[in-house]
Design a protein around this motif. Structure first.
Motif, short mmCIF file in Angstrom:
data_model
loop_
_atom_site.label_atom_id
_atom_site.label_comp_id
_atom_site.label_asym_id
_atom_site.label_seq_id
_atom_site.Cartn_x
_atom_site.Cartn_y
_atom_site.Cartn_z
N HIS A 354 62.86 23.36 16.85
CA HIS A 354 62.73 22.22 17.77
C HIS A 354 63.58 21.03 17.30
N ARG A 355 63.56 20.77 16.00
CA ARG A 355 64.35 19.66 15.47
C ARG A 355 65.84 19.86 15.78
N VAL A 356 66.32 21.05 15.50
CA VAL A 356 67.74 21.34 15.73
C VAL A 356 68.04 21.33 17.23
N ASP A 357 67.10 21.81 18.03
CA ASP A 357 67.25 21.82 19.49
C ASP A 357 67.44 20.39 20.00
N CYS A 358 66.63 19.48 19.49
CA CYS A 358 66.73 18.07 19.92
C CYS A 358 68.05 17.44 19.47
N LEU A 359 68.41 17.67 18.22
CA LEU A 359 69.64 17.07 17.70
C LEU A 359 70.88 17.58 18.41
N ALA A 360 70.81 18.80 18.92
CA ALA A 360 71.96 19.38 19.62
C ALA A 360 71.96 19.04 21.10
N SER A 361 71.04 18.18 21.53
CA SER A 361 71.00 17.80 22.95
C SER A 361 70.77 16.30 23.09
N HIS A 362 69.57 15.89 23.42
CA HIS A 362 69.31 14.47 23.70
C HIS A 362 69.14 13.63 22.45
N GLY A 363 68.85 14.26 21.32
CA GLY A 363 68.74 13.52 20.06
C GLY A 363 67.41 12.85 19.80
N ASN A 364 66.43 12.99 20.71
CA ASN A 364 65.14 12.32 20.56
C ASN A 364 64.20 13.18 19.71
N LEU A 365 63.84 12.68 18.54
CA LEU A 365 62.99 13.42 17.60
C LEU A 365 61.54 12.94 17.61
N ARG A 366 61.14 12.27 18.65
CA ARG A 366 59.78 11.71 18.69
C ARG A 366 58.72 12.81 18.55
N THR A 367 58.86 13.90 19.29
CA THR A 367 57.85 14.96 19.23
C THR A 367 57.86 15.65 17.88
N HIS A 368 59.04 15.85 17.33
CA HIS A 368 59.14 16.45 16.00
C HIS A 368 58.43 15.57 14.98
N GLU A 369 58.65 14.28 15.06
CA GLU A 369 58.02 13.35 14.11
C GLU A 369 56.50 13.32 14.30
N PHE A 370 56.05 13.43 15.55
CA PHE A 370 54.62 13.48 15.84
C PHE A 370 53.97 14.69 15.16
N CYS A 371 54.60 15.85 15.31
CA CYS A 371 54.05 17.07 14.71
C CYS A 371 54.09 17.02 13.19
N ALA A 372 55.18 16.52 12.64
CA ALA A 372 55.29 16.41 11.19
C ALA A 372 54.23 15.46 10.64
N ARG A 373 53.98 14.38 11.38
CA ARG A 373 52.97 13.41 10.95
C ARG A 373 51.57 14.03 11.00
N LYS A 374 51.29 14.75 12.08
CA LYS A 374 49.99 15.40 12.21
C LYS A 374 49.77 16.42 11.09
N LEU A 375 50.79 17.17 10.77
CA LEU A 375 50.67 18.15 9.68
C LEU A 375 50.34 17.47 8.36
N GLY A 376 50.89 16.27 8.17
CA GLY A 376 50.62 15.52 6.95
C GLY A 376 49.25 14.89 6.93
#
Length: 440
Positions: A354-376
């Motif tokens: 998902h992270r790579v998918d975002c960076l290779a398109s719109h660049g918005n990592l909000r959802t990735h950061e949300f999931c990473a934060r929840k895991l922590g």
């Protein structure tokens, strides 16, 4: 003077062969890598000794390719391939020579695939032996077939994919005659076994510059024969508001370029995550690919079956493709559903996809950061809470055996994940209230 330094065990093997009157040299890829300043993965040795003579000199040997004069010698906790100098006969299956005959080092060099892989090194005299111009091509950054390129690829069709792999790995250009011969013979790659194609593609996907390799597979004509489903991504437009980078093919190449060191399953997941888009393309109010995740998962399963992918690896690739769109709804998920998603065995790789998918398109990592934060934030016991009741205890309460028990257990875990129950008594009370026993 060159001073390539193989492991001590390799030197001991070479010295033993030389002491018994034989010629023994480092050969092929290890010489190439050492000259490039890279650590060789394997240290292969070429010799004029017959396999029987090699077997008689060392205690721990295995004949792994007797018909080709290859013996594996184990020494010092390592294994070394010791192969007899040879020349090859005709190749009727497009992969292996029908026969071989003993030769000298020059003859052996000239039957190999590319000049950079055709060099030898005399360890005892610190001398490079180059009968095919490999050092020059290594210095100039060129992949060149030894001898007549068309003949080299007609002999062994897999060499075409190896040329692509080496070109991308080292950032070398493919010499024009060699490149032309690949294009002329591309259709022959279909005669190679699915397992060998799979393994070569996996190496390409997991090495650096895999985007350049796939661009070259495409331009050479090989891609349409090894992965027609991936070739079909070319020219499939995407909505620019979400994919300013361009079509599906451009997007996948960008992901391959961005990815970090990735496992085989993640690499294949990246390659195939949007494989369902060409078949689901529609254009109404905007371009849409409804259900492309489901369609892509089915297609990825077909690809894995065709390439005889190991079952566990195929299952993981399927999961990555099938679930890559679930991130669209992750911030709105109920706590229980979110926790179940976060604890999926494939989630770590899926999150990176998902992270790579975002960076290779719109660049918005909000959802990735949300999931990473929840895991922590979520503790392990909250993510995988111990079961408060089991089926035996439910039956002791009067519930009959059957599918209903599974439904109750799932509902109980839901309550735990939501944080609404935490004790055995609370679990029993929830079961009685929401799943009343008949007659009660």
């Amino acid at each position: 003077m060159l001073n390539i330094k193989p492991p001590d065990a390799a030197i001991r093997i070479i010295r033993a062969l030389e002491a018994s009157g034989h010629r023994a040299l480092l050969a092929g890829g290890c010489v190439r890598d050492a000259l490039l300043g890279r650590q060789p993965k394997d240290w292969d040795i070429a010799t004029d000794a017959a396999p029987e003579a090699v077997g008689g000199l060392f205690e721990r040997t295995v004949a792994v390719g007797a018909q080709f004069g290859v013996v594996r010698v184990r020494m010092g906790g390592q294994e070394f391939e010791v192969a007899r100098f040879r020349e090859d006969g005709a190749y009727s299956d497009g992969r292996h020579p029908d026969s071989v005959r003993p030769s000298d080092e020059e003859g052996d060099a000239k039957r190999r695939d590319f000049t950079i892989n055709g060099m030898f090194y005399d360890v005892l005299n610190h001398q490079l032996l180059d009968y095919v111009g490999g050092r020059r091509d290594l210095d100039e950054g060129i992949i060149r077939a030894i001898g007549e390129p068309d003949l080299r690829f007609r002999e062994d069709h897999l060499r075409m994919m190896r040329a692509v792999r080496f070109s991308a790995r080292f950032g070398f250009a493919v010499e024009p005659a060699t490149a032309a011969a690949i294009e002329a013979n591309a259709e022959r790659i279909g005669k190679i076994s699915p397992e060998r194609i799979r393994d070569e593609l996996t190496i390409i996907l997991t090495q650096n510059n895999s985007d350049a390799a796939f661009a070259m597979l495409d331009s050479s004509g090989l891609l349409e024969y090894v992965l027609p489903e991936v070739a079909a991504m070319k020219g499939v437009a995407q909505p620019p508001e979400f994919h300013p980078e361009g079509d599906v093919w451009t997007h996948v190449l960008a992901m391959l370029r961005i990815k970090r060191a990735a496992s085989p399953t993640l690499s294949w997941g990246i390659l195939l995550h949007d494989v369902g888009k060409p078949a689901t393309f529609t254009e109404t109010d905007r371009i849409r690919f409804n259900g492309h995740d489901k369609a892509g998962a089915a297609m990825s399963a077909e690809v894995c079956t065709r390439l005889r992918m190991p079952k566990a690896r195929a299952a993981r690739i399927f999961d990555l493709v099938a679930n890559h769109m679930r991130f669209m709804h992750v911030e709105k998920m109920r706590e229980a559903r979110l926790k179940r998603f976060l604890r999926e065995p494939y989630f770590g790789e899926l999150l990176e996809l998902h992270r790579v998918d975002c960076l290779a398109s719109h660049g918005n990592l909000r959802t990735h950061e949300f999931c990473a934060r929840k895991l922590g934030e979520i503790r392990e016991e909250a993510l995988r809470p111990p079961r408060l009741l089991d089926g035996r205890e439910l039956m002791a309460m009067g519930y009959p055996a059957g599918p209903k028990l599974g439904e109750i257990l799932f509902a109980l875990e839901d309550e735990q994940l939501e944080g609404r129950i935490s004790t055995k008594e609370e679990a029993k009370e929830f079961a009685r209230r929401h799943f009343p026993l008949s007659g009660s």
